[in-house]
Design a protein around this motif. Structure first.
Motif, short mmCIF file in Angstrom:
data_model
loop_
_atom_site.label_atom_id
_atom_site.label_comp_id
_atom_site.label_asym_id
_atom_site.label_seq_id
_atom_site.Cartn_x
_atom_site.Cartn_y
_atom_site.Cartn_z
N THR A 76 0.82 -1.22 0.00
CA THR A 76 0.00 0.00 0.00
C THR A 76 0.85 1.27 0.00
O THR A 76 0.32 2.37 -0.17
N ASP A 77 2.16 1.13 0.20
CA ASP A 77 3.07 2.28 0.18
C ASP A 77 3.75 2.45 -1.17
O ASP A 77 4.68 3.25 -1.30
N ASP A 78 3.32 1.71 -2.18
CA ASP A 78 3.97 1.79 -3.48
C ASP A 78 3.79 3.18 -4.08
O ASP A 78 2.79 3.87 -3.81
N THR A 79 4.75 3.59 -4.89
CA THR A 79 4.71 4.92 -5.52
C THR A 79 5.20 4.82 -6.96
O THR A 79 5.82 3.84 -7.36
N ALA A 80 4.92 5.86 -7.71
CA ALA A 80 5.51 6.04 -9.03
C ALA A 80 6.14 7.43 -9.06
O ALA A 80 5.59 8.39 -8.50
N ASP A 81 7.27 7.53 -9.71
CA ASP A 81 7.97 8.81 -9.82
C ASP A 81 7.75 9.42 -11.19
O ASP A 81 7.74 8.71 -12.21
N ILE A 82 7.55 10.72 -11.21
CA ILE A 82 7.61 11.50 -12.44
C ILE A 82 8.81 12.42 -12.29
O ILE A 82 8.85 13.27 -11.39
#
Length: 462
Positions: free
Chosen positions: A297-303
């Motif tokens: 649930t702490d996953d992220t994506a970077d831009i």
């Protein structure tokens, strides 16, 4: 070597040994694994107190050694207490006096050199008091961090995720640190460091181990401006595996570090610590594992910040507009809202860098005359409105120009991957997935989690 943006790092990684065995403290069952039995005897000698309700185990754990509940545990219950004298750090090792005297000469970018030298010495010391603790360490030659993958495989499987770039920086720092600081120190003290430990390969393995298994004591609130505390090894605590929905955490006090249950733990269930709010790319980079989608649930994506700049520039109508956009970007750099190597971090429900992203969208999209006035203000940022409290759910209500720039930035980000979302979904088909290697599966989970967040942004900006 690595410090994930906007995420605290508080703990270490997991084991990779598949052989099942169980051992508990006194009253917790007869140990049938000699390394575990030796470790438990060592715990008794150093005053490391394990609750009779817990056991060090390879059975019933998600990966290798872990800790399981032999009886039901209540929230707030003490699982074990580690006296500070049992911690392995530059201040407790056998060469602590030398490390303290040479402290200035051991300064480095990572700040890890004193601990790594302590480990290098203790590993080859014939009578190291830490030997029973080392016996539970993973096989250093089988660590699964991407830094040990062949470069071609790392780039092919993790392109677009940010991991290959982070690993390359780590490897360059490790080589520089070893040759400029560590090796000269060991050669200057040949009586303390045998030729067997004067190895760049071993040093890299120990860096990965410290990256995955060490702890950093959090700073006090009034110390926020100080450099982070140096890492240290915490026996017993580094046995616990990680999940985002953990059930225990480590508390620090003057004399002891205590692992405490944060929720009820039924008998037979594994006890999980948290390593901080870690996205899957950070987990695989620093610890050598991932949580399968959708568990993390702490996953992220970077831009990447420069990607937003590029998206704005590709929409410029003429050279004058491009020059004005460059001026706006320089203004944001001066405000330290953006940087050439920075990234906007988007989670499933929150924008972790909401202040930076809001400022960037606002400045790059505002009319030219408004920017002139905005730039000349003495106290920039004092006029926050509700749109400045950017969340994932509020994205559809953003100004049209903001949404378009964000959408264009997402589309550019998706082009950085070697495959599209449909390809990843096909690979997740159960019959296909089970035929993939562990590295292929792990990399797929990293890519898929990021792309799901990015595609969610596409829907919200359409």
């Amino acid at each position: 070597m690595a410090s994930p943006a906007k995420r605290p790092r508080v703990s270490g990684g997991r084991r990779c040994h598949p052989v099942p065995s169980v051992a508990g403290p006194a009253g917790g069952g007869e140990p049938d694994s000699e390394p575990v039995a030796g470790f438990l005897r060592w715990c008794g000698r150093v005053g490391l107190e394990l609750s009779p309700k817990v056991a060090v185990s390879r059975h019933g754990t998600v990966a290798g050694y872990g800790m399981v509940a032999l009886d039901s545990v209540q929230s707030g219950e003490l699982l074990f207490a580690v006296p500070r004298a049992a911690l392995l750090s530059p201040h407790t090792c056998s060469i602590r006096g030398l490390l303290e005297r040479e402290r200035d000469a051991l300064q480095s970018q990572s700040g890890w050199v004193p601990l790594l030298l302590a480990l290098l010495h203790e590993l080859q010391a014939p009578a190291s008091p830490w030997s029973p603790y080392f016996a539970l360490w993973p096989d250093l030659g089988r660590l699964e961090h991407p830094m040990f993958w062949p470069e071609e495989e790392r780039r092919r499987l993790l392109q677009g995720t940010g991991v290959p770039e982070a690993v390359e920086k780590d490897l360059a720092n490790i080589r520089s640190e070893y040759h400029s600081v560590v090796l000269p120190f060991m050669e200057a003290h040949p009586d303390l460091f045998s030729p067997s430990v004067r190895s760049l390969e071993l040093y890299q393995q120990l860096v990965a181990l410290v990256m995955a298994y060490s702890f950093q004591e959090p700073l006090e609130e009034e110390e926020d401006e100080k450099e982070p505390n140096s890492p240290l090894m915490v026996p017993a605590a580094d046995i616990l595996n990680h999940v985002a929905n953990h059930n225990a955490h480590l508390e620090y006090s003057t004399d002891y570090l205590r692992m405490v249950a944060t929720q009820p733990i039924p008998k037979g269930h594994e006890i999980f610590n948290t390593y901080g709010q870690m996205a899957n790319w950070q987990l695989i980079h620093m610890y050598g594992f991932v949580e399968p989608y959708p568990d993390n649930t702490d996953d992220t994506a970077d831009i990447q910040m420069v990607t937003v700049r590029d998206a704005a520039l590709q929409g410029a109508k003429d050279e004058a507009e491009r020059l004005l956009l460059c001026e706006r970007w320089d203004f944001l750099c001066k405000l330290e809202m953006v940087g050439e190597e920075g990234a906007f971090v988007i989670g499933r429900e929150e924008v972790l860098t909401h202040e930076e992203l809001t400022a960037t969208l606002k400045v790059l999209c505002m009319p030219a005359e408004e920017f002139r006035e905005y730039k000349d203000r003495d106290e920039w940022g004092k006029d926050e409105t509700e749109e400045d409290n950017l969340t994932v759910s509020s994205i559809p209500s953003l100004k049209t120009s903001w949404r378009q720039l964000l959408r264009d930035s997402v589309l550019l980000t998706l082009q950085m991957y070697a495959t599209d979302l449909k390809t990843e979904q096909d690979l997740l088909n159960k019959e296909v997935y089970v035929k993939l290697s562990w590295r292929e599966q792990a990399a797929l989970q990293v890519r898929y989690g990021q792309k799901m967040i990015l595609h969610q942004l596409l829907q919200l900006t359409s």
